[in-house]
Design an enzyme around this catalytic site. Sequence first.
Site, PDB file in Angstrom:
ATOM      1  N   SER A 146       3.817 -13.363 -58.741  1.00 46.17           N
ATOM      2  CA  SER A 146       2.401 -13.184 -59.216  1.00 46.17           C
ATOM      3  C   SER A 146       1.220 -13.310 -58.219  1.00 46.17           C
ATOM      4  O   SER A 146       1.622 -14.032 -57.136  1.00 46.17           O
ATOM      5  CB  SER A 146       2.208 -14.271 -60.234  1.00 46.17           C
ATOM      6  OG  SER A 146       0.779 -14.422 -60.579  1.00 46.17           O
ATOM      7  N   TYR A 177       2.579 -22.999 -63.217  1.00 48.85           N
ATOM      8  CA  TYR A 177       2.877 -21.501 -63.364  1.00 48.85           C
ATOM      9  C   TYR A 177       2.399 -21.086 -61.725  1.00 48.85           C
ATOM     10  O   TYR A 177       3.534 -20.245 -61.290  1.00 48.85           O
ATOM     11  CB  TYR A 177       1.661 -20.829 -64.380  1.00 48.85           C
ATOM     12  CG  TYR A 177       1.929 -19.382 -64.072  1.00 48.85           C
ATOM     13  CD1 TYR A 177       3.042 -18.793 -64.816  1.00 48.85           C
ATOM     14  CD2 TYR A 177       1.016 -18.460 -63.456  1.00 48.85           C
ATOM     15  CE1 TYR A 177       3.334 -17.428 -64.767  1.00 48.85           C
ATOM     16  CE2 TYR A 177       1.526 -17.174 -63.488  1.00 48.85           C
ATOM     17  CZ  TYR A 177       2.393 -16.635 -64.187  1.00 48.85           C
ATOM     18  OH  TYR A 177       2.762 -15.119 -64.114  1.00 48.85           O
ATOM     19  N   LYS A 234       5.460 -19.626 -59.153  1.00 50.22           N
ATOM     20  CA  LYS A 234       5.444 -18.222 -58.570  1.00 50.22           C
ATOM     21  C   LYS A 234       5.489 -18.248 -56.942  1.00 50.22           C
ATOM     22  O   LYS A 234       5.876 -17.586 -56.272  1.00 50.22           O
ATOM     23  CB  LYS A 234       4.294 -17.578 -59.219  1.00 50.22           C
ATOM     24  CG  LYS A 234       4.497 -17.248 -60.394  1.00 50.22           C
ATOM     25  CD  LYS A 234       5.830 -16.451 -60.937  1.00 50.22           C
ATOM     26  CE  LYS A 234       5.766 -16.220 -62.273  1.00 50.22           C
ATOM     27  NZ  LYS A 234       6.995 -15.304 -62.545  1.00 50.22           N
TER      28      LYS A 234
HETATM   29  N1  LIG Z   1       0.917 -10.517 -67.573  1.00 51.21           N
HETATM   30  C1  LIG Z   1       0.315 -11.010 -66.341  1.00 51.21           C
HETATM   31  O1  LIG Z   1      -0.936 -11.085 -66.272  1.00 51.21           O
HETATM   32  C2  LIG Z   1       1.228 -11.439 -65.235  1.00 51.21           C
HETATM   33  C3  LIG Z   1       0.472 -11.860 -63.909  1.00 51.21           C
HETATM   34  C4  LIG Z   1       1.424 -11.939 -63.016  1.00 51.21           C
HETATM   35  C5  LIG Z   1       2.840 -12.124 -63.272  1.00 51.21           C
HETATM   36  N2  LIG Z   1       3.454 -11.925 -64.237  1.00 51.21           N
HETATM   37  C6  LIG Z   1       4.893 -12.068 -64.619  1.00 51.21           C
HETATM   38  O2  LIG Z   1       5.441 -10.931 -65.137  1.00 51.21           O
HETATM   39  C7  LIG Z   1       6.617 -11.350 -65.897  1.00 51.21           C
HETATM   40  C8  LIG Z   1       6.604 -10.637 -67.194  1.00 51.21           C
HETATM   41  O3  LIG Z   1       5.494 -11.080 -68.211  1.00 51.21           O
HETATM   42  P1  LIG Z   1       4.813 -10.237 -68.865  1.00 51.21           P
HETATM   43  O4  LIG Z   1       3.405 -10.349 -68.611  1.00 51.21           O
HETATM   44  O5  LIG Z   1       5.365  -9.002 -69.101  1.00 51.21           O
HETATM   45  O6  LIG Z   1       4.875 -11.008 -70.536  1.00 51.21           O
HETATM   46  P2  LIG Z   1       5.553 -11.062 -71.470  1.00 51.21           P
HETATM   47  O7  LIG Z   1       5.702  -9.866 -72.172  1.00 51.21           O
HETATM   48  O8  LIG Z   1       5.583 -12.235 -72.310  1.00 51.21           O
HETATM   49  O9  LIG Z   1       7.285 -11.112 -70.787  1.00 51.21           O
HETATM   50  C9  LIG Z   1       7.936 -12.428 -70.680  1.00 51.21           C
HETATM   51  C10 LIG Z   1       9.351 -12.078 -71.085  1.00 51.21           C
HETATM   52  O10 LIG Z   1      10.108 -13.065 -70.641  1.00 51.21           O
HETATM   53  C11 LIG Z   1      11.130 -13.525 -71.703  1.00 51.21           C
HETATM   54  N3  LIG Z   1      11.218 -14.819 -71.601  1.00 51.21           N
HETATM   55  C12 LIG Z   1      10.475 -15.800 -72.036  1.00 51.21           C
HETATM   56  N4  LIG Z   1      10.858 -16.954 -71.815  1.00 51.21           N
HETATM   57  C13 LIG Z   1      12.142 -16.733 -71.788  1.00 51.21           C
HETATM   58  C14 LIG Z   1      13.260 -17.663 -71.667  1.00 51.21           C
HETATM   59  N5  LIG Z   1      13.006 -18.760 -71.817  1.00 51.21           N
HETATM   60  N6  LIG Z   1      14.472 -17.182 -71.347  1.00 51.21           N
HETATM   61  C15 LIG Z   1      14.611 -15.851 -71.079  1.00 51.21           C
HETATM   62  N7  LIG Z   1      13.808 -15.006 -71.421  1.00 51.21           N
HETATM   63  C16 LIG Z   1      12.459 -15.477 -71.685  1.00 51.21           C
HETATM   64  C17 LIG Z   1      10.306 -12.884 -72.986  1.00 51.21           C
HETATM   65  O11 LIG Z   1      11.299 -12.627 -73.846  1.00 51.21           O
HETATM   66  P3  LIG Z   1      11.536 -13.605 -75.188  1.00 51.21           P
HETATM   67  O12 LIG Z   1      10.276 -14.139 -75.559  1.00 51.21           O
HETATM   68  O13 LIG Z   1      12.413 -12.853 -76.124  1.00 51.21           O
HETATM   69  O14 LIG Z   1      12.899 -14.610 -74.409  1.00 51.21           O
HETATM   70  C18 LIG Z   1       9.660 -11.721 -72.293  1.00 51.21           C
HETATM   71  O15 LIG Z   1      10.465 -10.541 -72.560  1.00 51.21           O
HETATM   72  C19 LIG Z   1       6.590 -12.879 -65.747  1.00 51.21           C
HETATM   73  O16 LIG Z   1       7.436 -13.307 -64.770  1.00 51.21           O
HETATM   74  C20 LIG Z   1       5.149 -13.269 -65.434  1.00 51.21           C
HETATM   75  O17 LIG Z   1       5.105 -14.410 -64.994  1.00 51.21           O
HETATM   76  C21 LIG Z   1       2.496 -11.458 -65.622  1.00 51.21           C
END
Ligand SMILES: NC(=O)c1ccc[n+]([C@@H]2O[C@H](COP(=O)([O-])OP(=O)(O)OC[C@H]3O[C@@H](n4cnc5c(N)ncnc54)[C@H](OP(=O)(O)O)[C@@H]3O)[C@@H](O)[C@H]2O)c1
Length: 249
Positions: free
Chosen positions: A133, A146, A150
């Site tokens: 991130s 968080y 990261k």
């Molecule tokens: N959105 C942003 O602004 C942003 C910015 C920087 C980085 N990121 C990173 O991008 C990645 C994806 O996030 P996203 O934004 O696409 O959000 P998201 O849609 O909430 O995706 C998170 C995914 O992780 C899975 N997950 C959560 N807890 C888990 C657990 N304990 N075990 C296994 N799977 C788990 C969730 O599925 P289940 O709920 O079914 O487990 C979901 O598919 C993350 O690493 C996040 O930190 C996001």
Amino acid sequence: MTGAATGIGAAITERLAGQGMRLVLVARDGARLEAAAERLQAEHGAQVSTLALDLSHQGAPSRLTEWLADTGTEVDVLVNNAGAGLMARVADSDPARVRGLVDLNAGAVAELTALLLPAMVARGRGAIVNIASTGAYAPAPYVAAYAASKAFVLSFTQAVWAETRATGVRVVAVSPGPTDTAMNTRRMPGKRGPGSVADTVMSAMRGRGPAVVDGRLNTFQTLVFGRLLPASAAARIAERSLRKAALGR
Ligand SMILES: NC(=O)c1ccc[n+]([C@@H]2O[C@H](COP(=O)([O-])OP(=O)(O)OC[C@H]3O[C@@H](n4cnc5c(N)ncnc54)[C@H](OP(=O)(O)O)[C@@H]3O)[C@@H](O)[C@H]2O)c1
């Protein structure tokens, strides 16, 4: 592919399925994984398996590798994308939730990398993409655990990249900034879509360096907050900009 059925993970699986890859989707919600698998099969004719696992639980990464061994599945590409956020003062946070976040965002990423890398090195090919991130580049008040988790992902991945440069295995950290997914529903200027991050992941897999930031504005911000400003100044500025979202004042 972890965290595969929603957000950035779903966008990456679309790209990988479009390239004809056989996929293994991992996350907690089995029904959602099944629905994603059916969609990928229908749209891309992809071969998709699913495994419902809570990767924050101790032993979950080795359960995944046992399942891979039992099903005779060789992993060419590992995408560590599953992650969770937590916005609150640490003093107001549930300690178990803080620990669970670190176990998922940092612990599972390190363990899965360590579990799957040896076979890739032995074969002389493969790729590991760890989703970090822009928060990895500087301390971030109200999302302290968080951002720190990261920062671990970024540093760990950069080091493994250097260890594996001559092995034929591609190791890279990709850092999205604010991206429009369930994890980040706040209105923010410059927010990008999960598809843009997925495109950056695909080009990062073809690239050479250890770390890629998604988008020009995000890249600029990581330079300012991560390199130009001392950590104390970066933390103070971030504290002011995140205070309202975190505390409502
Ligand atoms: N959105 C942003 O602004 C942003 C910015 C920087 C980085 N990121 C990173 O991008 C990645 C994806 O996030 P996203 O934004 O696409 O959000 P998201 O849609 O909430 O995706 C998170 C995914 O992780 C899975 N997950 C959560 N807890 C888990 C657990 N304990 N075990 C296994 N799977 C788990 C969730 O599925 P289940 O709920 O079914 O487990 C979901 O598919 C993350 O690493 C996040 O930190 C996001």
